[in-house]
Write an enzyme that holds these catalytic residues in place. Structure first.
Site, mmCIF file in Angstrom:
data_model
loop_
_atom_site.group_PDB
_atom_site.id
_atom_site.type_symbol
_atom_site.label_atom_id
_atom_site.label_comp_id
_atom_site.label_asym_id
_atom_site.label_seq_id
_atom_site.Cartn_x
_atom_site.Cartn_y
_atom_site.Cartn_z
ATOM 1 C CB SER A 80 73.131 9.783 45.981
ATOM 2 O OG SER A 80 71.907 10.491 45.950
ATOM 3 C CB THR A 200 68.657 5.970 45.946
ATOM 4 O OG1 THR A 200 69.750 5.080 45.814
ATOM 5 C CG2 THR A 200 67.466 5.426 45.163
ATOM 6 C CB THR A 218 70.358 5.093 42.612
ATOM 7 O OG1 THR A 218 71.363 5.339 43.587
ATOM 8 C CG2 THR A 218 70.563 3.707 42.033
ATOM 9 N NE ARG A 228 75.775 -2.210 44.906
ATOM 10 C CZ ARG A 228 74.844 -1.325 45.263
ATOM 11 N NH1 ARG A 228 74.517 -0.342 44.435
ATOM 12 N NH2 ARG A 228 74.234 -1.417 46.416
ATOM 13 C CB THR A 251 66.889 5.531 49.654
ATOM 14 O OG1 THR A 251 66.419 5.852 50.980
ATOM 15 C CG2 THR A 251 66.032 6.275 48.645
ATOM 16 N N GLY A 252 68.948 3.300 50.386
ATOM 17 C CA GLY A 252 69.792 2.690 51.411
ATOM 18 C C GLY A 252 70.548 1.495 50.878
HETATM 19 N N1 GLY Z 1 69.663 1.655 47.167
HETATM 20 C C1 GLY Z 1 70.557 2.017 46.152
HETATM 21 C C2 GLY Z 1 71.650 1.069 45.944
HETATM 22 O O1 GLY Z 1 71.951 0.255 46.808
HETATM 23 O O2 GLY Z 1 72.275 1.122 44.895
#
Ligand code: GLY
Length: 348
Positions: A80, A200, A218, A228, A251-252
Protein backbone atom coordinates in the site's frame (compact mmCIF):
# COMPACT_ATOMS: atom_id res chain seq x y z
CA UNK A 1 -6.92 27.70 27.51
CA UNK A 2 -8.23 24.10 27.34
CA UNK A 3 -6.74 21.80 29.98
CA UNK A 4 -5.41 19.21 27.54
CA UNK A 5 -3.49 21.57 25.27
CA UNK A 6 -0.37 23.54 26.04
CA UNK A 7 0.22 26.86 24.34
CA UNK A 8 3.65 27.59 22.91
CA UNK A 9 4.05 30.35 25.51
CA UNK A 10 3.26 27.94 28.37
CA UNK A 11 5.56 25.37 26.86
CA UNK A 12 8.43 27.81 26.54
CA UNK A 13 7.98 28.77 30.17
CA UNK A 14 9.00 25.25 31.16
CA UNK A 15 12.47 26.11 29.87
CA UNK A 16 13.16 22.57 28.71
CA UNK A 17 13.97 23.16 25.06
CA UNK A 18 16.93 21.95 23.02
CA UNK A 19 18.77 18.87 24.03
CA UNK A 20 16.74 17.79 27.04
CA UNK A 21 13.50 15.88 27.31
CA UNK A 22 10.62 18.23 28.10
CA UNK A 23 8.20 17.64 30.97
CA UNK A 24 5.00 19.62 30.87
CA UNK A 25 2.23 19.61 33.48
CA UNK A 26 -1.06 18.76 31.81
CA UNK A 27 -3.72 18.36 34.48
CA UNK A 28 -3.40 19.12 38.15
CA UNK A 29 -0.29 17.50 39.55
CA UNK A 30 0.09 15.06 36.64
CA UNK A 31 3.32 15.43 34.72
CA UNK A 32 3.55 14.10 31.19
CA UNK A 33 6.70 13.32 29.33
CA UNK A 34 6.44 15.15 25.97
CA UNK A 35 9.22 14.73 23.45
CA UNK A 36 10.08 12.56 21.73
CA UNK A 37 6.73 10.97 20.85
CA UNK A 38 5.75 9.45 17.51
CA UNK A 39 2.45 8.01 16.31
CA UNK A 40 1.62 6.14 13.12
CA UNK A 41 -1.02 4.02 11.49
CA UNK A 42 -1.07 0.32 12.39
CA UNK A 43 1.57 -0.56 9.78
CA UNK A 44 4.02 1.87 11.42
CA UNK A 45 5.45 0.06 14.42
CA UNK A 46 8.97 0.06 13.00
CA UNK A 47 8.39 3.57 11.69
CA UNK A 48 7.65 5.12 15.09
CA UNK A 49 10.53 3.27 16.71
CA UNK A 50 12.90 4.67 14.09
CA UNK A 51 11.43 8.19 14.37
CA UNK A 52 11.90 8.22 18.16
CA UNK A 53 15.40 6.77 17.87
CA UNK A 54 16.33 9.63 15.53
CA UNK A 55 14.72 12.31 17.71
CA UNK A 56 16.49 10.98 20.80
CA UNK A 57 19.70 11.57 18.83
CA UNK A 58 18.60 15.17 18.26
CA UNK A 59 16.80 14.98 14.91
CA UNK A 60 14.06 17.45 14.05
CA UNK A 61 10.58 15.86 14.07
CA UNK A 62 10.22 16.37 10.31
CA UNK A 63 13.41 14.49 9.42
CA UNK A 64 12.51 11.80 11.95
CA UNK A 65 9.02 11.07 10.61
CA UNK A 66 10.29 10.95 7.04
CA UNK A 67 13.07 8.54 8.05
CA UNK A 68 10.43 6.44 9.80
CA UNK A 69 8.09 6.11 6.83
CA UNK A 70 11.03 5.47 4.48
CA UNK A 71 11.27 2.01 6.09
CA UNK A 72 7.77 1.25 4.85
CA UNK A 73 8.18 2.96 1.46
CA UNK A 74 11.15 0.72 0.63
CA UNK A 75 9.52 -2.48 1.92
CA UNK A 76 8.35 -4.59 -1.06
CA UNK A 77 6.00 -6.55 1.21
CA UNK A 78 3.84 -3.51 2.05
CA UNK A 79 1.52 -3.35 -0.96
CA UNK A 80 0.00 0.00 0.00
CA UNK A 81 3.05 2.26 0.13
CA UNK A 82 6.03 3.02 -2.12
CA UNK A 83 7.99 0.13 -3.65
CA UNK A 84 5.71 -2.90 -3.95
CA UNK A 85 2.55 -0.74 -3.80
CA UNK A 86 -0.32 -2.05 -5.93
CA UNK A 87 -0.49 -0.20 -9.25
CA UNK A 88 -3.22 1.78 -10.98
CA UNK A 89 -5.60 0.29 -13.55
CA UNK A 90 -2.86 0.38 -16.20
CA UNK A 91 -0.31 -1.43 -14.04
CA UNK A 92 1.67 1.70 -13.13
CA UNK A 93 2.56 2.49 -9.50
CA UNK A 94 1.61 6.13 -8.78
CA UNK A 95 2.55 7.51 -5.37
CA UNK A 96 1.21 10.38 -3.24
CA UNK A 97 2.88 11.95 -0.21
CA UNK A 98 2.88 15.11 1.88
CA UNK A 99 4.89 16.52 4.76
CA UNK A 100 4.16 19.38 7.12
CA UNK A 101 6.57 21.19 9.44
CA UNK A 102 5.06 22.66 12.58
CA UNK A 103 7.67 25.34 13.42
CA UNK A 104 7.44 27.02 10.02
CA UNK A 105 3.91 25.99 9.06
CA UNK A 106 5.32 24.97 5.67
CA UNK A 107 4.12 21.99 3.66
CA UNK A 108 5.32 20.05 0.64
CA UNK A 109 3.61 17.36 -1.38
CA UNK A 110 3.71 15.22 -4.52
CA UNK A 111 0.88 13.40 -6.25
CA UNK A 112 0.69 10.77 -8.98
CA UNK A 113 4.49 10.51 -8.84
CA UNK A 114 5.91 7.55 -10.79
CA UNK A 115 9.26 5.80 -10.43
CA UNK A 116 10.54 7.24 -7.13
CA UNK A 117 10.70 4.86 -4.19
CA UNK A 118 10.64 7.58 -1.52
CA UNK A 119 7.88 10.06 -2.39
CA UNK A 120 8.05 11.49 1.15
CA UNK A 121 11.63 12.60 0.50
CA UNK A 122 10.52 14.34 -2.69
CA UNK A 123 7.70 16.04 -0.74
CA UNK A 124 10.34 17.19 1.73
CA UNK A 125 12.35 18.71 -1.12
CA UNK A 126 9.22 20.49 -2.38
CA UNK A 127 8.92 22.01 1.10
CA UNK A 128 12.59 22.95 1.37
CA UNK A 129 13.60 23.77 -2.19
CA UNK A 130 10.54 25.37 -3.81
CA UNK A 131 8.09 28.15 -3.15
CA UNK A 132 5.25 25.71 -3.87
CA UNK A 133 3.33 23.14 -1.88
CA UNK A 134 2.18 20.48 -4.39
CA UNK A 135 3.83 19.07 -7.53
CA UNK A 136 2.11 16.38 -9.60
CA UNK A 137 2.84 13.65 -12.15
CA UNK A 138 5.55 14.42 -14.76
CA UNK A 139 6.41 17.72 -13.07
CA UNK A 140 6.94 15.98 -9.75
CA UNK A 141 9.11 13.33 -11.39
CA UNK A 142 11.21 15.93 -13.25
CA UNK A 143 11.72 17.77 -9.95
CA UNK A 144 12.76 14.52 -8.26
CA UNK A 145 15.20 13.74 -11.08
CA UNK A 146 16.62 17.26 -10.79
CA UNK A 147 17.36 16.56 -7.13
CA UNK A 148 19.11 13.29 -7.91
CA UNK A 149 16.39 10.76 -7.10
CA UNK A 150 16.80 7.62 -9.23
CA UNK A 151 13.81 6.75 -11.43
CA UNK A 152 13.07 3.04 -10.98
CA UNK A 153 10.47 0.41 -11.78
CA UNK A 154 8.44 0.12 -8.56
CA UNK A 155 6.17 -2.70 -9.72
CA UNK A 156 7.25 -5.86 -7.92
CA UNK A 157 6.39 -9.30 -9.31
CA UNK A 158 3.95 -9.81 -6.47
CA UNK A 159 2.10 -6.53 -7.17
CA UNK A 160 2.10 -7.25 -10.93
CA UNK A 161 0.52 -10.66 -10.39
CA UNK A 162 -2.23 -9.19 -8.17
CA UNK A 163 -2.87 -6.52 -10.83
CA UNK A 164 -3.13 -9.14 -13.60
CA UNK A 165 -5.63 -11.11 -11.50
CA UNK A 166 -7.72 -7.97 -11.02
CA UNK A 167 -7.53 -7.09 -14.70
CA UNK A 168 -8.60 -10.58 -15.72
CA UNK A 169 -11.66 -10.38 -13.47
CA UNK A 170 -13.01 -6.93 -14.27
CA UNK A 171 -16.73 -6.54 -13.75
CA UNK A 172 -18.46 -3.80 -11.79
CA UNK A 173 -15.36 -3.56 -9.60
CA UNK A 174 -13.70 -0.58 -11.20
CA UNK A 175 -14.13 3.12 -10.41
CA UNK A 176 -16.02 4.23 -13.51
CA UNK A 177 -19.70 4.86 -12.84
CA UNK A 178 -22.63 4.92 -15.27
CA UNK A 179 -25.20 7.74 -14.93
CA UNK A 180 -27.01 7.12 -11.63
CA UNK A 181 -29.11 8.67 -8.89
CA UNK A 182 -28.42 9.09 -5.19
CA UNK A 183 -30.60 6.06 -4.31
CA UNK A 184 -28.84 3.63 -6.68
CA UNK A 185 -26.80 0.83 -5.12
CA UNK A 186 -24.32 -1.76 -6.38
CA UNK A 187 -22.44 0.68 -8.56
CA UNK A 188 -18.69 0.59 -8.96
CA UNK A 189 -16.82 -0.96 -6.09
CA UNK A 190 -17.72 1.10 -3.04
CA UNK A 191 -18.28 -2.21 -1.25
CA UNK A 192 -14.69 -3.31 -1.11
CA UNK A 193 -13.55 -6.73 -2.25
CA UNK A 194 -10.69 -8.49 -0.54
CA UNK A 195 -8.04 -7.12 -2.89
CA UNK A 196 -9.29 -3.54 -2.82
CA UNK A 197 -7.50 -1.41 -0.30
CA UNK A 198 -6.34 2.06 0.45
CA UNK A 199 -3.30 1.20 2.64
CA UNK A 200 -1.08 4.21 3.43
CA UNK A 201 1.12 5.21 6.34
CA UNK A 202 0.78 8.36 8.40
CA UNK A 203 3.33 9.42 11.05
CA UNK A 204 3.40 12.50 13.31
CA UNK A 205 5.89 13.31 16.04
CA UNK A 206 7.00 15.75 18.74
CA UNK A 207 10.76 16.11 19.03
CA UNK A 208 12.95 17.01 22.01
CA UNK A 209 12.45 20.72 21.40
CA UNK A 210 8.66 20.34 21.42
CA UNK A 211 8.30 20.88 17.68
CA UNK A 212 5.71 18.87 15.78
CA UNK A 213 5.78 17.53 12.22
CA UNK A 214 3.86 15.06 10.05
CA UNK A 215 4.09 12.90 6.95
CA UNK A 216 1.66 10.73 5.01
CA UNK A 217 2.72 8.50 2.10
CA UNK A 218 0.86 5.97 -0.05
CA UNK A 219 0.47 4.18 -3.35
CA UNK A 220 -3.21 5.02 -2.95
CA UNK A 221 -6.20 3.01 -4.00
CA UNK A 222 -5.24 -0.21 -5.74
CA UNK A 223 -6.14 -0.26 -9.48
CA UNK A 224 -7.28 3.36 -9.38
CA UNK A 225 -8.10 5.32 -12.51
CA UNK A 226 -4.72 6.65 -13.69
CA UNK A 227 -4.21 10.13 -12.29
CA UNK A 228 -6.51 9.56 -9.32
CA UNK A 229 -5.18 11.38 -6.25
CA UNK A 230 -6.41 10.51 -2.77
CA UNK A 231 -6.33 12.43 0.48
CA UNK A 232 -2.73 11.63 1.45
CA UNK A 233 -0.97 14.51 -0.37
CA UNK A 234 -3.67 17.08 0.36
CA UNK A 235 -2.84 19.36 3.28
CA UNK A 236 -5.76 19.37 5.70
CA UNK A 237 -7.03 16.01 4.47
CA UNK A 238 -4.27 13.36 4.66
CA UNK A 239 -2.45 15.28 7.38
CA UNK A 240 -2.35 18.55 9.23
CA UNK A 241 -0.01 19.93 11.85
CA UNK A 242 -0.05 23.08 14.00
CA UNK A 243 2.96 23.56 16.24
CA UNK A 244 0.88 25.13 19.02
CA UNK A 245 -1.84 22.47 19.01
CA UNK A 246 -0.91 19.07 17.58
CA UNK A 247 -1.13 16.95 14.46
CA UNK A 248 -3.43 14.49 12.73
CA UNK A 249 -3.38 12.17 9.75
CA UNK A 250 -5.45 9.55 8.01
CA UNK A 251 -5.61 6.26 6.18
CA UNK A 252 -8.59 4.73 4.38
CA UNK A 253 -11.02 5.88 1.71
CA UNK A 254 -9.41 9.10 0.58
CA UNK A 255 -12.42 10.32 -1.36
CA UNK A 256 -14.47 10.55 1.84
CA UNK A 257 -11.74 12.44 3.64
CA UNK A 258 -11.17 14.81 0.70
CA UNK A 259 -14.78 15.87 1.01
CA UNK A 260 -14.44 16.60 4.73
CA UNK A 261 -10.82 17.79 5.18
CA UNK A 262 -10.83 15.87 8.41
CA UNK A 263 -7.20 16.22 9.52
CA UNK A 264 -7.62 19.98 9.62
CA UNK A 265 -10.92 19.46 11.43
CA UNK A 266 -9.23 17.25 14.05
CA UNK A 267 -6.52 19.80 14.77
CA UNK A 268 -9.15 22.53 15.11
CA UNK A 269 -11.18 20.34 17.49
CA UNK A 270 -8.05 19.78 19.60
CA UNK A 271 -7.43 23.53 19.57
CA UNK A 272 -10.95 23.92 21.00
CA UNK A 273 -10.22 21.41 23.78
CA UNK A 274 -11.07 17.94 22.47
CA UNK A 275 -8.76 15.08 23.36
CA UNK A 276 -7.04 13.54 20.29
CA UNK A 277 -9.37 10.53 20.41
CA UNK A 278 -12.52 12.63 20.73
CA UNK A 279 -11.37 14.86 17.89
CA UNK A 280 -10.81 11.78 15.70
CA UNK A 281 -14.26 10.44 16.57
CA UNK A 282 -15.75 13.82 15.70
CA UNK A 283 -14.12 13.61 12.27
CA UNK A 284 -15.47 10.07 11.76
CA UNK A 285 -18.96 11.32 12.60
CA UNK A 286 -18.58 14.24 10.18
CA UNK A 287 -17.70 11.84 7.37
CA UNK A 288 -20.61 9.58 8.30
CA UNK A 289 -22.95 12.59 8.24
CA UNK A 290 -21.58 13.59 4.83
CA UNK A 291 -22.10 10.11 3.35
CA UNK A 292 -25.50 10.49 1.71
CA UNK A 293 -25.32 8.30 -1.39
CA UNK A 294 -26.90 4.85 -1.18
CA UNK A 295 -24.02 3.24 -3.07
CA UNK A 296 -21.65 4.23 -0.24
CA UNK A 297 -23.91 3.01 2.57
CA UNK A 298 -24.65 -0.40 4.02
CA UNK A 299 -28.16 -1.66 4.74
CA UNK A 300 -28.25 0.41 7.97
CA UNK A 301 -27.44 3.63 6.17
CA UNK A 302 -23.93 3.71 7.66
CA UNK A 303 -20.77 4.30 5.62
CA UNK A 304 -19.81 0.99 4.01
CA UNK A 305 -16.13 1.97 3.94
CA UNK A 306 -13.50 2.87 6.48
CA UNK A 307 -11.38 5.89 7.25
CA UNK A 308 -8.99 5.93 10.24
CA UNK A 309 -7.48 8.92 12.00
CA UNK A 310 -4.44 9.27 14.27
CA UNK A 311 -3.68 12.34 16.37
CA UNK A 312 -1.43 13.73 19.05
CA UNK A 313 -1.61 17.00 20.89
CA UNK A 314 1.08 19.39 22.08
CA UNK A 315 1.05 17.79 25.53
CA UNK A 316 1.98 14.42 24.04
CA UNK A 317 -1.48 12.87 24.48
CA UNK A 318 -2.24 10.45 21.62
CA UNK A 319 -5.45 8.92 20.27
CA UNK A 320 -7.16 7.62 17.18
CA UNK A 321 -10.47 6.46 15.80
CA UNK A 322 -11.99 4.91 12.72
CA UNK A 323 -15.44 4.74 11.22
CA UNK A 324 -15.97 0.98 11.23
CA UNK A 325 -15.03 -1.91 13.45
CA UNK A 326 -13.14 -2.78 16.59
CA UNK A 327 -9.61 -4.11 16.21
CA UNK A 328 -8.07 -1.04 14.60
CA UNK A 329 -4.74 -0.05 16.11
CA UNK A 330 -2.15 2.68 15.90
CA UNK A 331 1.57 2.55 16.64
CA UNK A 332 2.99 4.77 19.39
CA UNK A 333 6.58 5.22 20.52
CA UNK A 334 8.14 7.42 23.18
CA UNK A 335 10.93 7.19 25.73
CA UNK A 336 9.11 4.25 27.35
CA UNK A 337 9.22 2.13 24.18
CA UNK A 338 6.92 1.15 21.32
CA UNK A 339 3.38 -0.13 21.65
CA UNK A 340 0.12 -0.57 19.77
CA UNK A 341 -2.92 1.43 20.94
CA UNK A 342 -6.55 0.56 20.13
CA UNK A 343 -8.55 2.92 17.93
CA UNK A 344 -12.01 4.03 19.01
CA UNK A 345 -14.74 3.47 16.42
CA UNK A 346 -18.20 4.73 15.44
CA UNK A 347 -19.83 1.53 14.16
CA UNK A 348 -19.10 -2.08 15.13
N1 GLY B 1 -6.00 7.31 1.98
C1 GLY B 1 -5.22 6.97 0.86
C2 GLY B 1 -5.90 7.14 -0.42
O1 GLY B 1 -7.13 7.20 -0.48
O2 GLY B 1 -5.23 7.19 -1.43
Amino acid sequence: MPTNTVSRRAFLKTGTFAGAAAFVPVTGSAVRHVGPVAIASGNGRGCVAEAVRQMQAGADALDAVVAGVNLVEENPDDTSVGYGGLPNAEGVVQLDSAVMHGPTGRAGAVAALEGVMYPSRVALQVLRRTDHVLLVAEGAQAFARMHGFPIENLLTERAREVWVRWRENLSNRDDYLPPHGSEDRDLGRAMRRSYDHWGTIHCSAIDLTGNISSVTTTSGLAFKIPGRVGDSPIIGAGLYCDNDVGAAGSTGRGEANLESLASFLIVERMRAGDSPQDACLFACQRIADNTRLARLQNENGEPAFNVSFYALNKAGVVGGARIRGSGGRMAVADADGTRMVDLAYLYA
